[in-house]
Design an enzyme around this catalytic site. Structure first.
Site, PDB file in Angstrom:
ATOM      1  N   GLU A  62       0.813  -1.220   0.000  1.00 21.40           N
ATOM      2  CA  GLU A  62       0.000   0.000   0.000  1.00 21.40           C
ATOM      3  C   GLU A  62       0.844   1.267   0.000  1.00 21.40           C
ATOM      4  OE1 GLU A  62      -2.613  -3.211   1.871  1.00 21.40           O
ATOM      5  OE2 GLU A  62      -0.518  -2.551   2.076  1.00 21.40           O
ATOM      6  N   PHE A 124     -12.295  -6.760  13.710  1.00 25.96           N
ATOM      7  CA  PHE A 124     -11.171  -7.268  12.918  1.00 25.96           C
ATOM      8  C   PHE A 124     -10.754  -6.215  11.874  1.00 25.96           C
ATOM      9  CE2 PHE A 124      -9.697  -9.621   9.078  1.00 25.96           C
ATOM     10  CZ  PHE A 124      -8.507 -10.099   9.603  1.00 25.96           C
ATOM     11  N   GLN A 125      -9.482  -5.891  11.860  1.00 31.81           N
ATOM     12  CA  GLN A 125      -8.877  -4.920  10.944  1.00 31.81           C
ATOM     13  C   GLN A 125      -9.525  -3.528  11.067  1.00 31.81           C
ATOM     14  OE1 GLN A 125      -8.597  -6.593   6.939  1.00 31.81           O
ATOM     15  NE2 GLN A 125      -6.630  -7.518   7.480  1.00 31.81           N
ATOM     16  N   LYS A 174     -17.708  -0.370   5.197  1.00 29.43           N
ATOM     17  CA  LYS A 174     -18.081  -1.400   4.227  1.00 29.43           C
ATOM     18  C   LYS A 174     -19.578  -1.374   3.915  1.00 29.43           C
ATOM     19  CE  LYS A 174     -17.506  -6.339   3.285  1.00 29.43           C
ATOM     20  NZ  LYS A 174     -16.918  -7.617   3.784  1.00 29.43           N
ATOM     21  N   MET A 489      24.282   8.610   2.843  1.00 24.70           N
ATOM     22  CA  MET A 489      24.244   9.854   3.592  1.00 24.70           C
ATOM     23  C   MET A 489      24.461   9.613   5.082  1.00 24.70           C
ATOM     24  SD  MET A 489      24.165  13.066   2.967  1.00 24.70           S
ATOM     25  CE  MET A 489      23.266  13.478   1.461  1.00 24.70           C
TER      26      MET A 489
END
Length: 611
Positions: A62, A124-125, A174, A489
């Site tokens: 993602e 959940f999630q 959802k 760096m």
């Protein structure tokens, strides 16, 4: 009597309303990764893709979706769009959202969320992505009612793309995506948001005050930032610079706003800017800041930054004007519109620069350019990183370049001369792993353009899985890894400030074979390690019809100079070239045309510039 047009109302789901609204706002590409909570949107997206005109790019992580949408936006000036599901999908976007927020990039981020009755139950999630991202978005929404969907999408695009651009989050539960209702579309540009009215026109009195300071200045300097790119103000900046004979320096975000081959250019300023830009900002008597925010990597020690100068600060965000440096003339407005009005006022009143007033100033800057040029080292048996980057710039001068973050980013900023929007790099947040997915986004937006990502061997591994996305969709990005076996760096700072204690910065152990890794993903891999191979290898890479990974093995201990030491003024740089040694060696990079091996005591054989 004028009859009102009858608008068709149809039964539709919240998911349909969202996808249809995206299409009405001109969205052609969405970068994302599906999951349970966002599946209603993906189901509707399946049908939309089958109808044509809308394409989803399945990334491998993602974070890659957020950076791809960001690169898409930077390359085009349009709003980039990405999707992710709830919970870990949404949190994986956070670094990309913060990157866009710091650099003022217009994006709309769509996240799935657990159903409305489950919100707040630790389902959940479930993650409160609205709350998590509040400090790093311009605005955000949770869609509680599908009837609000079209209006929210229209507002999100309007907010993301107007005023100071930025990312806007839309979180969609959802069940909102599944619920049916009587859908009434909202067209692009049809919303008005109470209280949201960014200032576009500059105050005429302040514009007149700015003109007065321009007329009086003998050592003026234009300091141009990313706001000039966002506003497409490059033509106006050029006109102003030439009218008053003002040297121009840009920030990392402002690269491309002014032609760095122009005689008035002093290129980038700041921590790894050119010596002549940093000397110029130290000695100028008038600093005209255009879409820049006086950040610490530019200013060095703030109270010594342009300490002898009066300041004109032009910016669309009133919060930035005076935040770090109080200007004598603050002008809030769209920088292009302000410059248009300023230039028109100059034409109306016959105001222009006095050539005799700034000639000594320009001669002084030309002297600094001669004494402190950017140098491309050449070695007999190993490539220098500057050599790789400068050769890319010579063979592909008009490409769109993305970078990761580190030494290679600063060398790229020093040695590439980019047009507007052709420089795409994470500046404010400094996000390693940004370059490859950003290049994907730029290439999807502009398939006919050459897009090249320059990465380090450490930073590329942050999002190297996106090679799979390149392979799946045949995205013709050229990836060049400047491979020195270090977090370069970090190593340079450890060498300079931490007694050469190289703690956890050596990347040689566990380093993959990048060529074999590319081939495992179905991408052409190339290795170049000797100076004599470089020119032909780059030509072969650019000619290949498909994505390419080039692993360029370079010298391990090269440092990026000049460098302003933290806490010091811009005039206190380390690593400036030794003039006496330069006159003995054919190591000079022509500031006008990019030719290499130009002696300092003669004219460039390619373009005739005195070096």
């Amino acid at each position: 009597m004028q009859l009102k047009t009858k608008v068709a109302i149809k039964r539709a789901t919240g998911a349909f309303a969202l996808i249809d609204s995206l299409r009405r706002h001109g969205v052609k590409h969405i970068f994302g990764y599906p999951g349970g909570a966002i599946l209603p949107l993906y189901d509707e997206l399946y049908r939309a893709e089958a109808e044509g005109g809308l394409k989803h790019i399945l990334v491998r992580h993602e974070q890659g979706a957020a950076h791809a949408a960001d690169g898409y936006a930077r390359a085009t000036g349009q709003v980039g769009v990405c999707f992710a599901t709830s919970g870990p999908g949404a949190t994986n976007l956070v670094t990309g959202i913060a990157t866009a927020h710091m650099d003022s990039i217009p994006m709309v981020i769509i996240t799935g969320q657990v159903p409305r009755p489950a919100i707040g139950t630790d389902a959940f999630q479930e993650t409160d992505i609205y709350g998590i991202t509040l400090p790093i978005v311009k605005h955000s929404y949770v869609v509680r009612d599908p009837r609000d969907m079209a209006k929210i999408v229209a507002e999100a695009f309007h907010i993301a793309s107007t005023g100071r651009p930025g990312p806007v989050l839309v979180d969609v539960p959802k069940d909102v995506g599944l619920e049916e209702f009587d859908y009434l579309p909202v067209e692009a540009g049809a919303v008005r948001i109470p209280g949201y009215r960014p200032t576009v026109k500059g105050n005429p009195r302040q514009i007149n005050q700015a003109i007065h300071l321009l007329k009086e200045a003998s050592r003026p300097l234009l300091y141009v930032g990313g706001g000039a790119i966002a506003a497409a103000a490059h033509d106006e900046i050029k006109e102003l610079a030439e009218l008053f004979q003002i040297p121009v320096t840009t920030t990392l975000m402002g690269k491309g706003a002014f032609d760095e081959n122009h005689p008035l250019s002093v290129k980038m300023l700041g921590m790894h800017g050119t010596a002549y830009a940093n000397f110029a900002v130290t000695e100028c008597d008038l600093l005209i800041a255009v879409g820049a925010r006086f950040d610490d990597r530019v200013t060095g020690k703030l109270d010594e930054f342009a300490a002898r100068a009066k300041v004109i600060h032009i910016d669309i965000d009133p919060a930035e004007v005076g935040k770090n440096r109080g200007p004598e003339v603050p002008i809030v407005g769209d920088v292009r519109q302000v410059l248009i009005d300023l230039l028109r006022r100059c034409r109306e009143t016959g105001v222009s620069g006095n050539p005799g007033q700034t000639v000594a100033w320009l001669e002084r800057i030309d002297g600094w350019k001669r004494d402190y040029p950017l140098v491309v080292p050449h070695y007999s048996e190993i490539l220098s990183p500057q050599e790789v980057i400068s050769e890319l710039g010579i063979q592909a001068p008009d490409a769109y370049y993305t970078t990761d973050v580190g030494q290679h980013q600063m060398w790229s900023a020093q040695f590439l001369n980019n047009g507007p929007r052709r420089w795409i790099s994470s500046a404010g947040l400094g996000t390693m792993g940004y370059g490859l997915p950003a290049a994907m986004g730029a290439k999807m937006a502009l398939p006919q353009e050459q897009v090249i990502c320059i990465a380090g061997d450490a930073s590329i591994q942050m999002n190297i899985q996106e090679l799979g996305t390149l392979a799946q969709y045949g995205i013709n990005v050229k990836l060049v890894i400047v491979n020195n076996g270090w977090q370069g760096m970090v190593r340079q700072w450890q060498q300079a400030f931490y007694g050469e204690r190289y703690s956890s910065s050596n990347m040689t152990v566990g380093m993959p074979d990048f060529v074999m890794l590319a081939q495992a993903y179905g991408v052409k891999g190339m290795l170049v390690s000797e100076p004599g191979e470089l020119k032909g290898a780059i030509a072969e890479m650019l000619a290949h019809d498909g994505p390419v990974l080039m692993d360029a093995k370079v010298t391990r201990d090269e440092n990026c100079y000049p460098m302003v030491v933290p806490g010091k003024s811009n005039a206190q740089m380390v690593g400036l070239p030794d003039r006496s040694k330069l006159e003995l060696a054919e190591l000079i990079y022509c500031p006008s045309c990019g030719a290499k091996n130009v002696s300092t005591n003669k004219f460039c054989p390619e373009c005739g510039t005195k070096v």
